[in-house]
Write a protein that holds these residues in place. Sequence first.
Motif, PDB file in Angstrom:
ATOM      1  N   ILE A   1       0.816  -1.232   0.000  1.00 37.05           N
ATOM      2  CA  ILE A   1       0.000   0.000   0.000  1.00 37.05           C
ATOM      3  C   ILE A   1       0.848   1.281   0.000  1.00 37.05           C
ATOM      4  O   ILE A   1       0.317   2.371   0.131  1.00 37.05           O
ATOM      5  CB  ILE A   1      -1.000   0.025   1.188  1.00 37.05           C
TER       6      ILE A   1
ATOM      7  N   ASN B   1       1.070   5.255   3.579  1.00 34.74           N
ATOM      8  CA  ASN B   1      -0.090   4.576   4.173  1.00 34.74           C
ATOM      9  C   ASN B   1       0.337   3.558   5.218  1.00 34.74           C
ATOM     10  O   ASN B   1      -0.223   3.482   6.310  1.00 34.74           O
ATOM     11  CB  ASN B   1      -0.872   3.816   3.097  1.00 34.74           C
TER      12      ASN B   1
ATOM     13  N   LYS C   1      -9.537   1.147  -0.445  1.00 36.02           N
ATOM     14  CA  LYS C   1      -9.034   2.387  -1.032  1.00 36.02           C
ATOM     15  C   LYS C   1      -7.502   2.427  -1.041  1.00 36.02           C
ATOM     16  O   LYS C   1      -6.883   2.878  -1.999  1.00 36.02           O
ATOM     17  CB  LYS C   1      -9.578   3.570  -0.221  1.00 36.02           C
ATOM     18  N   SER C   2      -6.922   1.943   0.025  1.00 37.10           N
ATOM     19  CA  SER C   2      -5.456   1.996   0.093  1.00 37.10           C
ATOM     20  C   SER C   2      -4.812   0.851  -0.684  1.00 37.10           C
ATOM     21  O   SER C   2      -3.605   0.847  -0.884  1.00 37.10           O
ATOM     22  CB  SER C   2      -5.013   1.941   1.548  1.00 37.10           C
TER      23      SER C   2
ATOM     24  N   GLN D   1      -8.860  -0.271  10.548  1.00 38.56           N
ATOM     25  CA  GLN D   1      -9.288   0.276   9.261  1.00 38.56           C
ATOM     26  C   GLN D   1     -10.578  -0.406   8.822  1.00 38.56           C
ATOM     27  O   GLN D   1     -10.721  -1.619   8.969  1.00 38.56           O
ATOM     28  CB  GLN D   1      -8.211   0.017   8.197  1.00 38.56           C
TER      29      GLN D   1
ATOM     30  N   TRP E   1      -0.672   3.304   9.138  1.00 41.30           N
ATOM     31  CA  TRP E   1      -1.372   2.152   9.728  1.00 41.30           C
ATOM     32  C   TRP E   1      -0.603   1.614  10.931  1.00 41.30           C
ATOM     33  O   TRP E   1      -1.162   1.328  11.969  1.00 41.30           O
ATOM     34  CB  TRP E   1      -1.472   1.020   8.705  1.00 41.30           C
TER      35      TRP E   1
ATOM     36  N   ALA F   1     -11.791   1.643   3.718  1.00 38.47           N
ATOM     37  CA  ALA F   1     -10.467   2.272   3.806  1.00 38.47           C
ATOM     38  C   ALA F   1      -9.397   1.289   3.330  1.00 38.47           C
ATOM     39  O   ALA F   1      -8.444   1.678   2.641  1.00 38.47           O
ATOM     40  CB  ALA F   1     -10.181   2.719   5.231  1.00 38.47           C
TER      41      ALA F   1
END
Length: 737
Positions: free
Chosen positions: A179, A183, A201-202, A194, A187, A198
């Motif tokens: 990712i 990101n 999306k990542s 998450q 995380w 989300a």
Amino acid sequence: LCDSVVKSDAYNLNLNPPEYMNFDGQALRCRSLEDGLVELTFDLQGESINKFNRATTEELREVVSLLQQQSNIRGLLITSAKEVFIVGADITEFMANFKVSQEKIAAGVREAQQIFLDLENLEFPSVCAINGYALGGGFELCLACTYRVVSTRAKVGQPEVKLGILPGFGGTTRLPRLIGVDNALEWMALGNEQSADAALKSGAVDSVSEPDTLRESALTLLRRAVAGELDWQAKREDLRGPLKLNENEALMAFESARGLIAQKAGKNYPAPLTIVGVVQASAPLPLEQALEIEAEGFAELAKTPQAAALVGIFLGDQLLKKKAKQARKQARPFEQAAVLGAGIMGGGIAYQSAYKGIPIVMKDIAQSQLDLGLNEASKILTKRIERGRLTPDKMAATLTRILPTLSYDALRDADIVIEAVVEREDVKRLVYGELQTMVREDAVIASNTSTISINRLAESIQNPERFCGMHFFNPVHRMPLVEVIRGKDSSVETIATTVAYASAMGKSPVVVNDCPGFLVNRILFPYFAGFNGLLKDGVDFQRIDKVMEKFGWPMGPAFLLDVVGIDTSRHAEHVMALGFPDRMAPSSATITDLFYDNNRYGQKNDTGFYLHTTDARGRRKKVRDPEADALLQTWSQPVDREVSDDEIVDRMMLPMLMESSRCLEDGIVESPAEVDMSLVYGVGFPPFRGGIFRWVDQVGAATLVGKGEKYASLLSLNQPTAQLRELANRNDKFYPL
Ligand code: NAD
């Protein structure tokens, strides 16, 4: 450990379904599906969740090895039979695991990494169907799969940082390759969960599915990979090399992350920056070498006192949850609550109960107070909506669960009533007199008093077995702790019901026996006594604030007194002095007496130790006030020697420690862990120190006994307790393992 049967021949014989891979263990089972597919299901026996305990890890090793040996398998589906996918490692095993040398920890991590590496390198694609929580090692397992499908209901993430460690099963290597650095660092360094969206999306997962079609979606994806519609080998290969960043990009990414993360984490938490360092050091390396660096980083953090403290807090929290669960079994059912008083505390209690779904009647004698209480609740809810944490529907539903009233009539159906009227014994007694004629005979009555004896208040209750204390902390919606105070007549059912209600309100209840100050204030006021002594000796209050903030407290003692209120603190101080005259009665007027007599009440009238004002943007700020300094000068008697920062810490912390130990000796509370959790959840004791007794374990009981003796002549609260001396003599700890 398990009973495994491998029948590779069966596939060749074309049995239907072909049983080339059956496995039944304590935590895992494998079943053959059609077309050369195998389903590996996590289903830890005897538990409601899946976790990576030793048995699970061993079985996974065995299953992966069996899968490696099979030539007929074409694809692997990984599922969970629980509501969660896998919540992570078994944290109860950490203390023992982390006792060994750093080298041994690193070696253990490398062994586990190898299992995940073998899984990743199987000669066929794998897809996991993430149905619920996949955290820590649970999500790292998913990262080792070729594809990930996640349910809309699931949450994923790498929360290891919250335990002072880092993801050690390949998270720091696979996640940034999947990712991107920014990101992945976010995380891992923040450790937040998450959502499915989300994660999609990542790029951490490949698709999101509704819960009921999750398995089918994952299977479809697997079949497509098996059929060659997806180039799964290329995908895998893509993630095996160094991170795709040139030198400049890497410098930018890591340096800006380091700045941001250092600011957020502060100096006392090494894990977030170690994570940045590990990812940076392993960025130019292929996956397998990168894993080496991860193992070293993990082992280094596992040996830090911060990891020991944070793991300790996790275990302490589990203990409180376990006790609350036991209490639920003995509790009376409660569907309707009531609170008397709609002030700061009553309003907060009403909000919290309603927010957690338990309807509550809020009674006061003044309509204006009821309006204020409801307004407060609306304000908190509106803020949650603004932050995207709540929908307007839920706000409306919460508010309708609060029934404001001026009359006792609405209390007839209440199962539990919390009294939170003004802190005056005569008023409280009067209120109980009225209340008892109006509520059901079996309703539990609990007082939120902070300073009045529960046993004494119980004298005005006809059946005192239904009465106890329920001490919330301000602000109620933020502070996790609730002290449940057992009076000498409180019944088991009363305590259990109050604990169960606190827990249903999302709070962490700790049961304590009645004594002046109960548990938390009894421990906190000795800390203020230490502060008073330092001020008397002429040490500057702002310096003390800074030293104690450096020690890890969210605010120093001067600021804390201003926030609590000088008048409130002075009152509590007097109660403590009466309760424990041998050590808590001051020999002369204290700093709170001085400020109180000069109308300096703290934040509530903007003047205390500090002057409290608002800045240009309307934010509260505190500044130094020459008037406070002048007052202090009239009162203090500066000593003719340097007081070091270490002495400040000792003279603040020792009284708190010795009184904590006395609370254990007196049986006010059951265990060291409950004291530690009360301090962390009730007054913000620095989590990275794990509580006062974990702090003792790190500093050493003998050292602290020595310091206590040294300072006992300045303040008798510093006198070491018999318990601490014994611990020091035995060279023992409050938490032996
Ligand atoms: P507060 O003054 O803000 O509110 C008290 C409320 O009680 C007022 O709304 C008042 O109108 C109401 N009241 C007075 N007599 C009443 C009666 N006969 N019937 C119904 N309502 C009546 O006080 P507070 O700070 O909310 O404190 C309430 C209790 O909580 C006290 O016992 C206090 O010691 C305890 N407490 C306070 C804090 C804190 O930080 N404020 C923390 C923990 C516990």
